[in-house]
Design a protein around this motif. Structure first.
Motif, short mmCIF file in Angstrom:
data_model
loop_
_atom_site.label_atom_id
_atom_site.label_comp_id
_atom_site.label_asym_id
_atom_site.label_seq_id
_atom_site.Cartn_x
_atom_site.Cartn_y
_atom_site.Cartn_z
N CYS A 259 58.73 -6.03 -5.30
CA CYS A 259 59.86 -6.73 -6.07
C CYS A 259 59.41 -7.88 -5.74
N ALA A 260 58.49 -8.78 -5.13
CA ALA A 260 57.90 -9.99 -5.92
C ALA A 260 57.31 -10.07 -6.59
N ILE A 261 56.40 -8.96 -7.54
CA ILE A 261 55.70 -8.85 -8.07
C ILE A 261 56.55 -8.87 -9.11
N GLY A 262 57.71 -7.94 -9.53
CA GLY A 262 58.41 -7.69 -9.98
C GLY A 262 59.27 -8.75 -10.73
N TRP A 263 59.75 -10.15 -9.79
CA TRP A 263 60.03 -10.66 -9.85
C TRP A 263 59.69 -11.48 -10.13
N ILE A 264 58.10 -11.78 -9.79
CA ILE A 264 57.48 -13.45 -10.57
C ILE A 264 57.95 -12.95 -12.14
N THR A 265 57.07 -11.42 -12.01
CA THR A 265 55.79 -10.29 -13.99
C THR A 265 57.64 -11.36 -14.93
#
Length: 89
Positions: free
Chosen positions: A77-83
């Motif tokens: 989720c964090a990676i998706g948010w950062i991306t």
């Protein structure tokens, strides 16, 4: 030790957050409004990841609760948010 299962969890949840946020990236012009929506989507998928583990533990025979699945889902989720936050648009 990194397990393929956890990599899959990270990838799936990163994709879910990113793809659910993407239409708002394209349709909403105000950055502060997009940030709020991205946050809500990200938190919703984090909660979904936790809920799925409890459902597996309590309602699905022969399935179990795995804390590291929750960790992998949250990282995804964090990676998706950062991306999506860095995505041009």
């Amino acid at each position: 030790k990194l397990e393929l299962d956890k990599v899959v969890h990270v990838g799936l949840f990163a994709g879910l957050v990113f793809l659910w946020c993407l239409p708002f990236q394209l349709l909403i012009e105000k950055p502060e409004r997009r940030k709020m929506i991205y946050g809500l989507i990200t938190i919703s998928f984090m909660a979904y990841g936790v809920a799925i583990e409890f459902i597996q533990r309590d309602l699905i025979p022969f399935r179990s609760f795995e804390l590291y699945d929750i960790v992998a889902d949250t990282i995804g989720c964090a990676i998706g948010w950062i991306t999506i936050r860095k995505w041009p648009g």
